[in-house]
Motif scaffolding. Structure first.
Motif, PDB file in Angstrom:
ATOM      1  N   SER A 135       9.777   3.592   8.787  1.00 59.68           N
ATOM      2  CA  SER A 135      10.344   2.661   7.816  1.00 59.68           C
ATOM      3  C   SER A 135       9.586   2.720   6.494  1.00 59.68           C
ATOM      4  CB  SER A 135      10.312   1.233   8.349  1.00 59.68           C
ATOM      5  OG  SER A 135      11.173   1.098   9.452  1.00 59.68           O
ATOM      6  N   ALA A 136      10.333   2.834   5.431  1.00 59.65           N
ATOM      7  CA  ALA A 136       9.780   2.940   4.077  1.00 59.65           C
ATOM      8  C   ALA A 136       9.122   1.626   3.649  1.00 59.65           C
ATOM      9  CB  ALA A 136      10.898   3.298   3.105  1.00 59.65           C
ATOM     10  N   PRO A 137       8.279   1.690   2.627  1.00 55.61           N
ATOM     11  CA  PRO A 137       7.649   0.470   2.128  1.00 55.61           C
ATOM     12  C   PRO A 137       8.643  -0.629   1.751  1.00 55.61           C
ATOM     13  CG  PRO A 137       6.548   2.385   1.211  1.00 55.61           C
ATOM     14  CD  PRO A 137       7.755   2.890   1.950  1.00 55.61           C
ATOM     15  N   TRP A 138       9.754  -0.282   1.132  1.00 58.62           N
ATOM     16  CA  TRP A 138      10.731  -1.318   0.742  1.00 58.62           C
ATOM     17  C   TRP A 138      11.349  -1.972   1.975  1.00 58.62           C
ATOM     18  CZ3 TRP A 138      15.751  -1.184   2.207  1.00 58.62           C
ATOM     19  CH2 TRP A 138      16.283   0.042   2.616  1.00 58.62           C
ATOM     20  N   ALA A 147      -3.932  -0.200  19.332  1.00 61.52           N
ATOM     21  CA  ALA A 147      -5.059   0.558  19.880  1.00 61.52           C
ATOM     22  C   ALA A 147      -4.610   1.461  21.024  1.00 61.52           C
ATOM     23  CB  ALA A 147      -6.159  -0.389  20.355  1.00 61.52           C
ATOM     24  N   ALA A 148      -3.680   0.974  21.831  1.00 61.83           N
ATOM     25  CA  ALA A 148      -3.233   1.748  22.993  1.00 61.83           C
ATOM     26  C   ALA A 148      -2.200   2.810  22.642  1.00 61.83           C
ATOM     27  CB  ALA A 148      -2.668   0.800  24.054  1.00 61.83           C
ATOM     28  N   MET A 149      -1.229   2.454  21.798  1.00 58.41           N
ATOM     29  CA  MET A 149      -0.105   3.370  21.542  1.00 58.41           C
ATOM     30  C   MET A 149      -0.140   4.053  20.177  1.00 58.41           C
ATOM     31  SD  MET A 149       3.008   1.274  23.311  1.00 58.41           S
ATOM     32  CE  MET A 149       2.630  -0.315  22.593  1.00 58.41           C
ATOM     33  N   ARG A 150      -0.881   3.496  19.247  1.00 58.41           N
ATOM     34  CA  ARG A 150      -1.016   4.066  17.898  1.00 58.41           C
ATOM     35  C   ARG A 150       0.332   4.385  17.259  1.00 58.41           C
ATOM     36  NH1 ARG A 150      -6.545   7.636  18.256  1.00 58.41           N
ATOM     37  NH2 ARG A 150      -7.770   5.947  19.135  1.00 58.41           N
ATOM     38  N   VAL A 151       1.263   3.469  17.397  1.00 54.08           N
ATOM     39  CA  VAL A 151       2.619   3.649  16.887  1.00 54.08           C
ATOM     40  C   VAL A 151       2.640   3.831  15.370  1.00 54.08           C
ATOM     41  CG1 VAL A 151       4.860   2.502  16.621  1.00 54.08           C
ATOM     42  CG2 VAL A 151       3.646   2.375  18.788  1.00 54.08           C
ATOM     43  N   ASN A 152       1.792   3.142  14.660  1.00 50.98           N
ATOM     44  CA  ASN A 152       1.809   3.169  13.205  1.00 50.98           C
ATOM     45  C   ASN A 152       0.707   4.021  12.591  1.00 50.98           C
ATOM     46  OD1 ASN A 152       4.064   1.305  12.569  1.00 50.98           O
ATOM     47  ND2 ASN A 152       2.841  -0.065  13.826  1.00 50.98           N
ATOM     48  N   TRP A 153       0.024   4.807  13.412  1.00 48.05           N
ATOM     49  CA  TRP A 153      -1.039   5.666  12.911  1.00 48.05           C
ATOM     50  C   TRP A 153      -0.460   7.014  12.507  1.00 48.05           C
ATOM     51  CZ3 TRP A 153      -6.336   5.257  15.648  1.00 48.05           C
ATOM     52  CH2 TRP A 153      -6.662   3.920  15.841  1.00 48.05           C
ATOM     53  N   ARG A 154      -1.045   7.590  11.491  1.00 51.11           N
ATOM     54  CA  ARG A 154      -0.614   8.917  11.052  1.00 51.11           C
ATOM     55  C   ARG A 154      -1.181   9.953  12.011  1.00 51.11           C
ATOM     56  NH1 ARG A 154      -2.468  10.587   5.320  1.00 51.11           N
ATOM     57  NH2 ARG A 154      -4.397  10.996   6.406  1.00 51.11           N
ATOM     58  N   THR A 204       0.804  -1.223   0.000  1.00 48.20           N
ATOM     59  CA  THR A 204       0.000   0.000   0.000  1.00 48.20           C
ATOM     60  C   THR A 204       0.835   1.270   0.000  1.00 48.20           C
ATOM     61  OG1 THR A 204      -0.163  -0.039   2.411  1.00 48.20           O
ATOM     62  CG2 THR A 204      -1.943  -1.105   1.164  1.00 48.20           C
ATOM     63  N   GLY A 205       2.149   1.131   0.145  1.00 47.65           N
ATOM     64  CA  GLY A 205       3.022   2.305   0.113  1.00 47.65           C
ATOM     65  C   GLY A 205       3.039   3.133   1.384  1.00 47.65           C
ATOM     66  N   HIS A 206       2.587   2.559   2.482  1.00 53.71           N
ATOM     67  CA  HIS A 206       2.594   3.274   3.764  1.00 53.71           C
ATOM     68  C   HIS A 206       3.928   3.079   4.484  1.00 53.71           C
ATOM     69  CE1 HIS A 206      -1.813   3.015   3.156  1.00 53.71           C
ATOM     70  NE2 HIS A 206      -1.774   4.197   3.746  1.00 53.71           N
ATOM     71  N   ARG A 207       4.028   3.711   5.632  1.00 54.83           N
ATOM     72  CA  ARG A 207       5.182   3.530   6.509  1.00 54.83           C
ATOM     73  C   ARG A 207       4.728   2.769   7.746  1.00 54.83           C
ATOM     74  NH1 ARG A 207       9.593   6.254   5.035  1.00 54.83           N
ATOM     75  NH2 ARG A 207       9.327   7.749   3.360  1.00 54.83           N
ATOM     76  N   HIS A 208       5.643   1.995   8.312  1.00 55.24           N
ATOM     77  CA  HIS A 208       5.291   1.134   9.447  1.00 55.24           C
ATOM     78  C   HIS A 208       6.576   0.854  10.213  1.00 55.24           C
ATOM     79  CE1 HIS A 208       3.994  -2.571  11.516  1.00 55.24           C
ATOM     80  NE2 HIS A 208       2.762  -2.245  11.237  1.00 55.24           N
TER      81      HIS A 208
END
Length: 107
Positions: A42-45, A95-102, A29-33
């Motif tokens: 971290s980039a998609p690649w 849900a608690a920390m939303r580390v990967n949410w924009r 999806t081209g997101h960061r995670h």
């Protein structure tokens, strides 16, 4: 009957395979995670590489711990348990920390 080593390996295999999915979905999806390699941005690649590494390691562990031939035995339940434990941890931590949410600063 599984010994402790086979039991642990099969649980770890399920956890690694489950961990690969959000990283591979992120790459597609081209997101960061978050990854241990590149941090929270971290980039998609990077996610593609991390997800692939987790999937391959999980499958290798599953193959090694599988034992026997033919149909699965209790190892399938143990593998599924590992995947479910990891998925539950991810749902709870996201849900608690939303580390990967924009956030509002990431737009």
């Amino acid at each position: 009957m599984m010994n402790r080593r086979e039991h642990a390996a099969t649980i770890a295999a399920g956890m690694l395979c489950a961990n690969s999915l959000p990283h591979l979905a992120t790459a597609v999806t081209g997101h960061r995670h978050l990854t241990p390699v590149g941090g929270a941005q971290s980039a998609p690649w990077t996610n593609a590489a991390w997800g692939t590494a987790n999937l391959l390691a999980g499958l290798a562990l599953a193959r090694r711990a599988a034992g026997g031939e033919g149909r699965w035995d209790s190892r399938l339940v143990t593998f599924d348990l590992g995947a479910a434990v990891f998925a539950t941890w991810m749902v709870s931590s996201e849900a608690a920390m939303r580390v990967n949410w924009r956030g509002k600063d990431d737009r």
